[in-house]
Design an enzyme around this catalytic site. Structure first.
Site, PDB file in Angstrom:
ATOM      1  N   ASP A   9      37.775  49.927  38.570  1.00 14.54           N
ATOM      2  CA  ASP A   9      37.560  51.686  37.712  1.00 14.54           C
ATOM      3  C   ASP A   9      38.660  53.088  39.021  1.00 14.54           C
ATOM      4  O   ASP A   9      39.881  52.687  39.721  1.00 14.54           O
ATOM      5  CB  ASP A   9      36.229  52.273  38.029  1.00 14.54           C
ATOM      6  CG  ASP A   9      35.071  52.063  39.217  1.00 14.54           C
ATOM      7  OD1 ASP A   9      35.856  51.657  40.489  1.00 14.54           O
ATOM      8  OD2 ASP A   9      34.545  51.662  39.497  1.00 14.54           O
ATOM      9  N   CYS A  66      35.982  47.823  42.111  1.00 13.36           N
ATOM     10  CA  CYS A  66      35.174  48.784  42.085  1.00 13.36           C
ATOM     11  C   CYS A  66      34.768  49.379  43.059  1.00 13.36           C
ATOM     12  O   CYS A  66      35.393  49.112  44.283  1.00 13.36           O
ATOM     13  CB  CYS A  66      34.088  49.051  41.186  1.00 13.36           C
ATOM     14  SG  CYS A  66      33.099  47.960  41.259  1.00 13.36           S
ATOM     15  N   THR A  68      31.664  49.462  45.198  1.00 21.17           N
ATOM     16  CA  THR A  68      31.280  48.277  45.470  1.00 21.17           C
ATOM     17  C   THR A  68      32.131  46.189  45.365  1.00 21.17           C
ATOM     18  O   THR A  68      31.782  45.132  46.054  1.00 21.17           O
ATOM     19  CB  THR A  68      29.673  48.287  45.941  1.00 21.17           C
ATOM     20  OG1 THR A  68      29.643  47.662  44.550  1.00 21.17           O
ATOM     21  CG2 THR A  68      29.537  49.178  46.357  1.00 21.17           C
ATOM     22  N   HIS A  99      34.682  25.125  45.561  1.00 24.73           N
ATOM     23  CA  HIS A  99      33.159  24.274  45.327  1.00 24.73           C
ATOM     24  C   HIS A  99      32.786  24.821  43.568  1.00 24.73           C
ATOM     25  O   HIS A  99      32.436  24.115  42.526  1.00 24.73           O
ATOM     26  CB  HIS A  99      32.217  24.763  45.955  1.00 24.73           C
ATOM     27  CG  HIS A  99      32.335  23.743  47.153  1.00 24.73           C
ATOM     28  ND1 HIS A  99      31.479  24.043  48.316  1.00 24.73           N
ATOM     29  CD2 HIS A  99      33.795  23.048  47.436  1.00 24.73           C
ATOM     30  CE1 HIS A  99      32.105  23.361  48.688  1.00 24.73           C
ATOM     31  NE2 HIS A  99      32.650  23.213  48.646  1.00 24.73           N
ATOM     32  N   HIS A 134      31.856  18.875  42.265  1.00 28.07           N
ATOM     33  CA  HIS A 134      31.375  20.685  42.261  1.00 28.07           C
ATOM     34  C   HIS A 134      31.460  20.249  40.698  1.00 28.07           C
ATOM     35  O   HIS A 134      31.184  21.239  39.854  1.00 28.07           O
ATOM     36  CB  HIS A 134      32.364  21.397  42.957  1.00 28.07           C
ATOM     37  CG  HIS A 134      32.435  21.305  44.439  1.00 28.07           C
ATOM     38  ND1 HIS A 134      31.283  21.155  45.398  1.00 28.07           N
ATOM     39  CD2 HIS A 134      33.142  20.181  45.932  1.00 28.07           C
ATOM     40  CE1 HIS A 134      31.593  20.899  46.321  1.00 28.07           C
ATOM     41  NE2 HIS A 134      32.381  20.542  46.665  1.00 28.07           N
TER      42      HIS A 134
HETATM   43  C1  RB5 Z   1      31.206  54.174  41.219  1.00 29.07           C
HETATM   44  O1  RB5 Z   1      31.067  55.011  41.799  1.00 29.07           O
HETATM   45  C2  RB5 Z   1      30.567  52.671  41.643  1.00 29.07           C
HETATM   46  O2  RB5 Z   1      29.387  53.314  40.975  1.00 29.07           O
HETATM   47  C3  RB5 Z   1      31.398  51.966  40.846  1.00 29.07           C
HETATM   48  O3  RB5 Z   1      33.101  51.921  41.222  1.00 29.07           O
HETATM   49  C4  RB5 Z   1      30.829  50.359  41.624  1.00 29.07           C
HETATM   50  O4  RB5 Z   1      30.751  50.290  43.004  1.00 29.07           O
HETATM   51  C5  RB5 Z   1      29.686  49.673  40.758  1.00 29.07           C
HETATM   52  O5  RB5 Z   1      29.121  48.693  41.145  1.00 29.07           O
END
Ligand code: RB5
Length: 148
Positions: A9, A66, A68, A99, A134
């Site tokens: 994203d 993204c 996180t 695994h 596994h």
């Molecule tokens: C975008 O602001 C953020 O929410 C997205 O990139 C991600 O971290 C969501 O899990």
């Protein structure tokens, strides 16, 4: 060499570019499925581009980034046949292939620096599934997927 589909994203866009360049150096076929710039987008829309490429056989492995990595991992793991691993370390990346037979790597640009992300990516694409006990467990994942 494997074909690797990659998407992000807006919050993973910069790292995506860096990983695409790295995959090119490693001589893998890279399919960059967007986005094309840092305009705000919704991560599920891009997660399914990669999962469709993997489940459709157009890529052996996928990479999703993204902010996180969490939103990408949650979305990707809703798709039948996808085993997405959110990795912060090379060890997790290697284990997820050996695994869990993970087929999608999720990363967080706001969490993991570029240098470490490159090492995680390399660990993910060079490791392979060990099978054996596994394989029994991955079959059980498929059974859960089929019933719920
Ligand atoms: C975008 O602001 C953020 O929410 C997205 O990139 C991600 O971290 C969501 O899990």
């Amino acid at each position: 060499m494997a074909t690797i589909a990659i998407a992000s994203d807006h919050a993973g866009f910069q790292l995506k570019g860096e990983l695409v360049a790295e995959l090119g150096k490693l001589a893998h076929m890279v399919n960059d499925l967007g986005p094309a710039d840092t305009s705000s987008v919704d991560y599920p829309d891009f997660a399914v581009r990669v999962t469709d490429a993997v489940t459709g056989g157009r890529a052996e492995l996928g990479v999703l980034i993204c902010g996180t990595g969490t939103g990408m991992a949650i979305t990707a793991n809703k798709v039948h046949g996808i085993r997405a691993a959110l990795c912060r370390t090379e060890f997790e990346a290697r284990m997820s292939r050996q695994h869990n037979d993970a087929n999608v790597l999720c990363l967080g640009q706001r969490v993991t620096g570029t240098g470490l992300a490159i090492e995680i990516l390399k660990a993910f694409i060079t490791a392979s599934f060990e099978g054996g006990r596994h394989a029994t467990r991955v079959e059980k994942i498929r059974a859960v997927e089929a019933k719920r």
